[in-house]
Design a protein around this motif. Sequence first.
Motif, PDB file in Angstrom:
ATOM      1  N   PHE A 210       0.852  -1.188   0.000  1.00  0.00           N
ATOM      2  CA  PHE A 210       0.000   0.000   0.000  1.00  0.00           C
ATOM      3  C   PHE A 210       0.890   1.240   0.000  1.00  0.00           C
ATOM      4  CE2 PHE A 210      -4.534  -1.079   1.389  1.00  0.00           C
ATOM      5  CZ  PHE A 210      -4.474  -2.325   0.798  1.00  0.00           C
ATOM      6  N   ALA A 211       1.619   1.417  -1.074  1.00  0.00           N
ATOM      7  CA  ALA A 211       2.564   2.535  -1.119  1.00  0.00           C
ATOM      8  C   ALA A 211       1.830   3.817  -1.487  1.00  0.00           C
ATOM      9  CB  ALA A 211       3.661   2.256  -2.125  1.00  0.00           C
ATOM     10  N   VAL A 212       1.769   4.716  -0.533  1.00  0.00           N
ATOM     11  CA  VAL A 212       1.076   5.980  -0.766  1.00  0.00           C
ATOM     12  C   VAL A 212       2.089   7.108  -0.617  1.00  0.00           C
ATOM     13  CG1 VAL A 212      -0.749   7.500   0.027  1.00  0.00           C
ATOM     14  CG2 VAL A 212      -1.063   5.044   0.133  1.00  0.00           C
ATOM     15  N   VAL A 213       2.216   7.900  -1.639  1.00  0.00           N
ATOM     16  CA  VAL A 213       3.084   9.074  -1.529  1.00  0.00           C
ATOM     17  C   VAL A 213       2.199  10.219  -1.062  1.00  0.00           C
ATOM     18  CG1 VAL A 213       4.620  10.629  -2.742  1.00  0.00           C
ATOM     19  CG2 VAL A 213       4.540   8.235  -3.381  1.00  0.00           C
ATOM     20  N   GLU A 214       2.439  10.656   0.151  1.00  0.00           N
ATOM     21  CA  GLU A 214       1.586  11.723   0.678  1.00  0.00           C
ATOM     22  C   GLU A 214       1.812  13.011  -0.081  1.00  0.00           C
ATOM     23  OE1 GLU A 214       2.510  11.712   4.817  1.00  0.00           O
ATOM     24  OE2 GLU A 214       0.796  10.425   5.251  1.00  0.00           O
ATOM     25  N   GLU A 215       3.070  13.262  -0.373  1.00  0.00           N
ATOM     26  CA  GLU A 215       3.343  14.453  -1.142  1.00  0.00           C
ATOM     27  C   GLU A 215       4.551  14.209  -2.031  1.00  0.00           C
ATOM     28  OE1 GLU A 215       3.955  18.032   1.047  1.00  0.00           O
ATOM     29  OE2 GLU A 215       3.854  19.258  -0.740  1.00  0.00           O
ATOM     30  N   LEU A 216       4.426  14.598  -3.267  1.00  0.00           N
ATOM     31  CA  LEU A 216       5.533  14.461  -4.196  1.00  0.00           C
ATOM     32  C   LEU A 216       5.745  15.808  -4.865  1.00  0.00           C
ATOM     33  CD1 LEU A 216       7.564  13.067  -6.076  1.00  0.00           C
ATOM     34  CD2 LEU A 216       5.670  12.257  -7.438  1.00  0.00           C
ATOM     35  N   VAL A 217       6.951  16.309  -4.787  1.00  0.00           N
ATOM     36  CA  VAL A 217       7.299  17.544  -5.485  1.00  0.00           C
ATOM     37  C   VAL A 217       8.334  17.198  -6.532  1.00  0.00           C
ATOM     38  CG1 VAL A 217       8.197  19.865  -5.260  1.00  0.00           C
ATOM     39  CG2 VAL A 217       6.847  18.890  -3.423  1.00  0.00           C
ATOM     40  N   ARG A 218       7.973  17.353  -7.775  1.00  0.00           N
ATOM     41  CA  ARG A 218       8.926  17.079  -8.854  1.00  0.00           C
ATOM     42  C   ARG A 218       9.360  18.406  -9.432  1.00  0.00           C
ATOM     43  NH1 ARG A 218       6.791  13.313 -13.434  1.00  0.00           N
ATOM     44  NH2 ARG A 218       8.948  12.657 -13.610  1.00  0.00           N
ATOM     45  N   GLU A 219      10.643  18.583  -9.540  1.00  0.00           N
ATOM     46  CA  GLU A 219      11.129  19.822 -10.121  1.00  0.00           C
ATOM     47  C   GLU A 219      11.916  19.494 -11.386  1.00  0.00           C
ATOM     48  OE1 GLU A 219      12.479  23.311  -7.630  1.00  0.00           O
ATOM     49  OE2 GLU A 219      14.328  22.696  -8.581  1.00  0.00           O
ATOM     50  N   ILE A 220      11.483  20.052 -12.482  1.00  0.00           N
ATOM     51  CA  ILE A 220      12.148  19.812 -13.757  1.00  0.00           C
ATOM     52  C   ILE A 220      12.820  21.100 -14.161  1.00  0.00           C
ATOM     53  CG2 ILE A 220      11.816  19.172 -16.156  1.00  0.00           C
ATOM     54  CD1 ILE A 220       9.203  17.796 -15.199  1.00  0.00           C
ATOM     55  N   GLU A 221      14.141  21.085 -14.182  1.00  0.00           N
ATOM     56  CA  GLU A 221      14.859  22.309 -14.474  1.00  0.00           C
ATOM     57  C   GLU A 221      15.443  22.207 -15.873  1.00  0.00           C
ATOM     58  OE1 GLU A 221      17.025  23.764 -11.199  1.00  0.00           O
ATOM     59  OE2 GLU A 221      18.243  25.105 -12.411  1.00  0.00           O
ATOM     60  N   ILE A 222      15.046  23.156 -16.717  1.00  0.00           N
ATOM     61  CA  ILE A 222      15.521  23.134 -18.097  1.00  0.00           C
ATOM     62  C   ILE A 222      16.781  23.956 -18.196  1.00  0.00           C
ATOM     63  CG2 ILE A 222      14.962  23.753 -20.466  1.00  0.00           C
ATOM     64  CD1 ILE A 222      12.010  23.560 -19.654  1.00  0.00           C
TER      65      ILE A 222
ATOM     66  N   ASN B  16      11.038  14.913  -4.707  1.00  0.00           N
ATOM     67  CA  ASN B  16      10.982  14.797  -3.249  1.00  0.00           C
ATOM     68  C   ASN B  16       9.778  13.972  -2.849  1.00  0.00           C
ATOM     69  OD1 ASN B  16      12.880  16.533  -1.519  1.00  0.00           O
ATOM     70  ND2 ASN B  16      12.470  17.731  -3.380  1.00  0.00           N
ATOM     71  N   TYR B  17      10.027  12.845  -2.235  1.00  0.00           N
ATOM     72  CA  TYR B  17       8.928  11.953  -1.870  1.00  0.00           C
ATOM     73  C   TYR B  17       8.693  11.967  -0.378  1.00  0.00           C
ATOM     74  CZ  TYR B  17       9.344   9.783  -6.472  1.00  0.00           C
ATOM     75  OH  TYR B  17       9.373   9.539  -7.816  1.00  0.00           O
ATOM     76  N   ARG B  18       7.422  11.899  -0.012  1.00  0.00           N
ATOM     77  CA  ARG B  18       7.071  11.595   1.384  1.00  0.00           C
ATOM     78  C   ARG B  18       6.188  10.371   1.321  1.00  0.00           C
ATOM     79  NH1 ARG B  18       4.330  16.348   3.720  1.00  0.00           N
ATOM     80  NH2 ARG B  18       2.585  14.978   4.099  1.00  0.00           N
ATOM     81  N   LEU B  19       6.781   9.240   1.585  1.00  0.00           N
ATOM     82  CA  LEU B  19       6.112   7.965   1.353  1.00  0.00           C
ATOM     83  C   LEU B  19       5.561   7.435   2.661  1.00  0.00           C
ATOM     84  CD1 LEU B  19       5.845   5.734  -0.921  1.00  0.00           C
ATOM     85  CD2 LEU B  19       7.783   4.650   0.198  1.00  0.00           C
ATOM     86  N   THR B  20       4.423   6.760   2.575  1.00  0.00           N
ATOM     87  CA  THR B  20       3.882   6.121   3.762  1.00  0.00           C
ATOM     88  C   THR B  20       3.248   4.803   3.370  1.00  0.00           C
ATOM     89  OG1 THR B  20       2.470   6.439   5.677  1.00  0.00           O
ATOM     90  CG2 THR B  20       1.659   7.302   3.628  1.00  0.00           C
ATOM     91  N   HIS B  21       3.150   3.920   4.337  1.00  0.00           N
ATOM     92  CA  HIS B  21       2.438   2.669   4.110  1.00  0.00           C
ATOM     93  C   HIS B  21       0.990   2.916   4.501  1.00  0.00           C
ATOM     94  CE1 HIS B  21       0.970  -1.366   4.538  1.00  0.00           C
ATOM     95  NE2 HIS B  21       2.120  -1.887   4.138  1.00  0.00           N
ATOM     96  N   GLY B  22       0.092   2.867   3.528  1.00  0.00           N
ATOM     97  CA  GLY B  22      -1.287   3.255   3.777  1.00  0.00           C
ATOM     98  C   GLY B  22      -2.179   2.136   4.278  1.00  0.00           C
ATOM     99  N   GLY B  23      -1.611   0.994   4.604  1.00  0.00           N
ATOM    100  CA  GLY B  23      -2.431  -0.139   5.013  1.00  0.00           C
ATOM    101  C   GLY B  23      -2.705  -0.163   6.505  1.00  0.00           C
ATOM    102  N   ALA B  24      -3.004  -1.369   7.014  1.00  0.00           N
ATOM    103  CA  ALA B  24      -3.314  -1.507   8.438  1.00  0.00           C
ATOM    104  C   ALA B  24      -2.108  -1.107   9.258  1.00  0.00           C
ATOM    105  CB  ALA B  24      -3.699  -2.948   8.732  1.00  0.00           C
TER     106      ALA B  24
ATOM    107  N   LYS C 289       6.530   5.765   7.888  1.00  0.00           N
ATOM    108  CA  LYS C 289       6.780   6.773   6.864  1.00  0.00           C
ATOM    109  C   LYS C 289       8.251   6.815   6.493  1.00  0.00           C
ATOM    110  CE  LYS C 289       2.974   9.664   8.085  1.00  0.00           C
ATOM    111  NZ  LYS C 289       2.427  10.249   9.273  1.00  0.00           N
ATOM    112  N   ALA C 290       8.512   7.350   5.340  1.00  0.00           N
ATOM    113  CA  ALA C 290       9.899   7.554   4.926  1.00  0.00           C
ATOM    114  C   ALA C 290       9.915   8.710   3.950  1.00  0.00           C
ATOM    115  CB  ALA C 290      10.463   6.304   4.267  1.00  0.00           C
ATOM    116  N   THR C 291      11.013   9.443   3.944  1.00  0.00           N
ATOM    117  CA  THR C 291      11.158  10.488   2.932  1.00  0.00           C
ATOM    118  C   THR C 291      12.432  10.220   2.165  1.00  0.00           C
ATOM    119  OG1 THR C 291      12.390  11.896   4.411  1.00  0.00           O
ATOM    120  CG2 THR C 291      10.030  12.246   4.328  1.00  0.00           C
TER     121      THR C 291
END
Lengths: 464, 778
Positions: free
Chosen positions: A222-234, A245-253, A326-328
């Motif tokens: 149950f991999a849920v990324v609570e917030e993802l910020v992707r920055e694409i620099e040209i 930038n990931y803020r990952l959490t396990h969304g299960g029990a 959680k993990a970032t």
Amino acid sequence: MPARNWIFAVAVALFLSLSTFSSAQDLQIVNAERRIDLSSHIVKAFLTLKVENIGKDPAADMLLAFPPTQIKNLAMVQALAVTGKKKKKTYLPLDVKPSEQPDAPNDAGYFLVSFATPLGPGEAVTLEVLYILTHSLEPFPVEITQSESQLVYYRDSAVVLSPYRIKQQTTFFKTPSTRVESFTSVEPANRAGKEIKYGAYEDRVPYSYAPVIVHFENNSPFAVVEELVREIEISHWGSLQITENYRLTHGGARHKGVFSRVEYQSRRSISGSSSFNALLAVLPPRVNSVYYRDNIGNISTSHLRTGFKKSELEFEPRYPLFGGWKATFIIGYRVPLEDYLFEAPDGRRYLNFTFGCPLVETIVNKLTLKVVLPEGSKDPSAVLPFAVNQDLQVKYSYLDIVGRTVVVLQKDNVVPTHNVPFQVYYTFKPIYMLAEPLMLVSAFFFVFVTSLAYVHIDLNIVKK
Amino acid sequence: MAAVESLPPGTPSAMRNAFGTVLSALILVLIGVLAFSIRLFSVIKYESVIHEFDPYFNYRVTQFLSKNGIYEFWNWFDDRTWYPLGRVIGGTVYPGLTLTAGTIWWVLNSINIPLSVETVCVFTAPVFSAFASWATYLLTKEVKGSGAGLAAAALLAMVPSYISRSVAGSYDNEAVAIFALIFTFYLYIKTLNTGSLFYATLNAIAYFYMVCSWGGYTFIINLIPMHVLLCIVTGRYSPRLYIAYAPLVVLGTLLAALVPVVGFNAVLTSEHFASFLVFIIIHVVALVYYIKGILTPKMFKVAVTLVVSIGLVVCLIVVAVLVALVASSPTGGWSGRSLSLLDPTYASKYIPIIASVSEHQPPTWPSYFMDINVLAFLVPAGIIACFSPLSDASSFVVLYIVMSVYFSGVMVRLMLVLAPAACIMSGIALSQAFDVFTGSIKYQLSSKSKDNAEDNTSTKNAPKDDASSGKTDKGEEVSKERSSKKGKKKEREPAEKLSVKSKIVKKKALVLPLEASIVALLLLIMLGAFYVIHCVWAAAEAYSAPSIVLTSQSHDGLHVFDDFRESYAWLSHNTDVDDKVASWWDYGYQTTAMANRTVIVDNNTWNNTHIATVGTAMSSPEKAAWEIFNSLDVKYVLVVFGGVIGYPSDDINKFLWMVRIGGGEFPHIKEADYLRDGQYRIDSEATPTMLNCLMYKLCYYRFVETDGKGYDRVRRTEIGKKYFKLTHFEEVFTSHHWMVRIYKLKPQKNRIRGRVKKLKQKTSSGVSSKSVKKNPWM
């Protein structure tokens, strides 16, 4: 085939006049088949509808109805019109828009599907609808220990929610394993292996609803990324730098009590079966300078396989993720500019890149995508196949003076199906590329001139 | 440089000087690059990360500074450490390093170079090593000319002792302090040589920076007075000495008192008394010289007797007052660390917490060879060179090396102070040796070819030609470092114009046979080459490991043990932000910086009782430990355990210090209870106290299930008690290689509370209120 949501959609017929609805009875669904795939935490529902116009006027569109509990978890709705039979089937994508209905019962939500050609009286059309639900599997028990496997509830209706009469319908739920604790019985309903079948039900009136609960085992990550910020620099010097930038959490029990490493390591099959510690990110081909780290340094568990069509980054968070943990982390990489930056016929440049999250089978609760244009770019505009919040910011990077324009695209509830190309158009004069080198050159020049001057000027009042 | 410019242009010597200036500037730049890049092994081999323990604290402080600004920083009361006491960071930290890095970060960001605070912190030390090399050049140049200066700078750029404290990521006070130390000494010598008040003021400011940076500033404020005293005693008093010293004491003390962590210590503690005493003496001496100047010899004798008798009385009174003041404080006004400098056995006798730090132990002989290598052999030669001729400046460096050798012998950490002195001495030695050898080669060659004609002119040109001949000689065999050393010789002449004549005379006297000179030169070059190889090896292999991530090379490739960060990351993401984590103090800084959790004790070790409390808890049985931890609000206990992979510096090996420090404050912990035959043992011979203490249990809980025997790879033995259960703690996290284990305190059992309640209900209400008071945990 599967799909997941609670209650689900319906079609409505519109009259030729744009603003007034015909009575819903002008359309009817001859046959509805729904397959809901519950094997991962992203519920996918495939709905096949055969719609017939029984009114006197042609219908231009129809409505899909969803119960209020599903509408907020609905990540995406797509509809295809099927023409031809059997092997010669062709699919035509239809326009699907969220819609408000003033007389919606019980706050049901609607999506409006526009037919390719208005459906004449007596005509019928077959639609394939795909909708995707997130956060719709509710863990029960809410907390489990390391040795237990994860059981979840899925709530839906045995019959398709629809503003139209449905002559005949069946619903299939596909569970990830044969372990099903219970399911609500709405006769006729039966279970065979991994599949639970509801129906067939004959001739249900509009807005029929028959709530069911399926309680089954689901140990998929149950991999849920609570917030993802992707920055694409040209950078017009030849590369795109992407930082995620990931803020990952396990969304299960939620994990309860002890985490025993010895059990996790020695009895892997029964211990921590709902936890996950490996993730896969699909990155563009020709990716280079990939890094994987977090706030406190590199994370050394990752493998990169590059290919012609895509690259795969296999990585592990610092520790296995149990329910609620959680993990970032940050993933960064660089791709060659010529693969993604093009010049439009009108002289503008555009970036063509993939929206969404590179992690497979992952829900992103909040995705912010920032496209950092080179300094001096003007008139940015983004083109996307679906609605997102857009905003403009300014960012100062290495030696910037006026700052770089940042196009910010923000979308909630993103699933892998959102990984489609999008474009950002802007105008840019190549002369701006030279601004920073010239600045550095003149600064050094100034330093040397100053030291020259200093060496040759004698400020002593008295000649020695 | 300015001196060079003042020569009339166009003449050959002006050209030569200009060329030499540019060349030496170029060499200095290269030395700076060398100093910077030799310290990057840690970034290349590992990653750009903060190292070890203390740097994490400094990093955290810098983060706070860059986020909240300078005023918040001064007022920062840190409630995330030393719970529940907290720590006033602004008033107890040497702010030099953090202010420096914070300023660098601020400047870079204000010109839109968005480097992170971490990056700036990681590279502060290498940048300042380059500065330190340049400061060494300046200092040695003041002592023995720019040739020696360049040699010393090159040596310092790669001296292993300094590298060990300044690799990229080693973000510690010493990183900037060594630069400040050398630069302060340089300004002192410069003032001494010029008698300029301008330099004297700069000197006080440099001293202020040193005080900001490191507690080692006391070395300066004792060494300089000693030198002044030495000068006075040896009859070398001059107004320049007065200008070099008096403003430094006055301004320096005032400025030092501005630093919160020093404050009134600048005038109150014994470390500073020597400077005041010498301050008085130098005034007396100055007065004497003045009076001597205006009186006739006869009158002067009368005055001397008068003044001496009165002065003695006054001095006695002052000394008596001072002694009384000092004696009234318990340690005689000396801090523990300083006392252990004077009496090396002091710490191990009285303060186990100081003795428990490995860098406070005396060094062994091999560590001298490891840390300063061939410099150890060159230093005596340098000392001899300093005596010919002895000047104020060279007597200072001699004094510096003598004192630093003593201090380094007391505490291995102070090897760092020795390193610059050794480099300066060796630079002087090398430079003089090259001078003599190349000089004799030149002399022999020219006397052979020119047949003794024009003796005078050839010797005049000798210095220039030596250098070039030396260059061609060596240029073939050696690498970059060496060539830079050679170049130095050339640069020296402009600065040494004054002594050229005396040198020529000397050179004639020091002519050696041609063959001997060449052989000696080659040997010297080999020595230098050996030094370079050793330094690069030390930088690459010995001193670059960040210690938070360990690697091992096995037959199937590189294995990375990243357990510390794994568990800190786990703590930071999966526990409540206000939870308190107890661990031995070594891990306090890392826990606050990486996991952002409140700790009970950390590496600051300012409160011995608090550390003893944690030590006691670790050495107590489970229930007692639970009560101690619970009274401190602790939610998690973290232990470091190396038994699975053989990581030797784990908590079981540090356990003796927990027992000793804990027992020092709480007498019911007796070291004898843990010892069998005078040893800490965890095998079947271990004492019952040992097998039941919390540390043993937390480390070995379910350890036996890994291999079925419970074989501890650090102690190389099977553990004594294999199967046991925890009643008051539960395992919540163990890292991949078991290096870090985190336990949670179980909540008090409901059952007990229920029983108490039932009892209460059955008995009278008056009794129940008493029982509540009696045991606050129940």
